[in-house]
Design a protein around this motif. Structure first.
Motif, PDB file in Angstrom:
ATOM      1  N   SER A  91      50.436  82.641  64.810  1.00 22.36           N
ATOM      2  CA  SER A  91      49.727  83.703  64.108  1.00 22.36           C
ATOM      3  C   SER A  91      48.724  83.080  63.153  1.00 22.36           C
ATOM      4  N   GLN A  92      47.460  83.181  63.480  1.00 23.34           N
ATOM      5  CA  GLN A  92      46.424  82.615  62.618  1.00 23.34           C
ATOM      6  C   GLN A  92      46.462  83.269  61.243  1.00 23.34           C
ATOM      7  N   GLU A  94      49.069  84.542  59.580  1.00 23.77           N
ATOM      8  CA  GLU A  94      50.172  83.991  58.784  1.00 23.77           C
ATOM      9  C   GLU A  94      49.870  82.565  58.340  1.00 23.77           C
TER      10      GLU A  94
END
Length: 154
Positions: A91-92, A94
């Motif tokens: 997840s970029q 996150e």
């Protein structure tokens, strides 16, 4: 496990430009682009295929390197027996949030950094948030900011 692999395969570790051991031993004179890193990944694979006289290779990727690995899988699957991933960027968003926390802690005693980092919101509402996040990441890593912001012509 590594010894078993070494006995059966030739293992090659390559750190992309300005990462890992490459950063310490041979820092890039210019800020690398994604396109440049994609091209270099392809070139390393071609070099290994030629040097080892192999039609296909097994390619592992780790962390941010998975982005480059998935690019090879998509564009050049004919070069690979298989692709293996470890610690992929799942997840970029996150990852960006964790980076912001790290930078705020690192620069907690720097008033300018704290003000700019506190102005960042997710999702990025504009270029300023991304600019400040990258700016302070570069400074934390001891690098100069690669892009100088130009004043708008009026």
């Amino acid at each position: 496990m590594t010894n078993i692999l070494k006995s059966r395969y030739t293992l090659v570790q390559w750190d992309q430009r300005d990462a890992g051991k490459t950063l310490k031993l041979n820092p890039s004179p210019t800020q690398p682009s994604v396109g440049q890193m994609e091209q270099e990944t392809y070139q390393v694979i071609q070099f290994l295929r030629n040097e080892l006289k192999q039609e296909k290779i097994y390619l592992p990727g780790s962390s941010r390197g998975n982005v480059l690995g998935f690019d090879i899988v998509k564009l050049h699957p004919e070069l690979l027996h298989a692709y293996f991933t470890s610690n992929p960027v799942a997840s970029q968003l996150e990852s960006e949030k964790e980076l912001l926390k790290t930078l705020k802690t690192h620069f907690k005693d720097d008033a300018v950094a704290s003000r700019e980092l506190d102005s960042i919101s997710f999702p990025f509402s504009g270029d300023e948030s991304m600019f400040y996040l990258r700016k302070w990441l570069f400074y934390k890593d001891g690098k100069e900011l690669p892009l100088k912001r130009k004043k708008p012509n009026r």
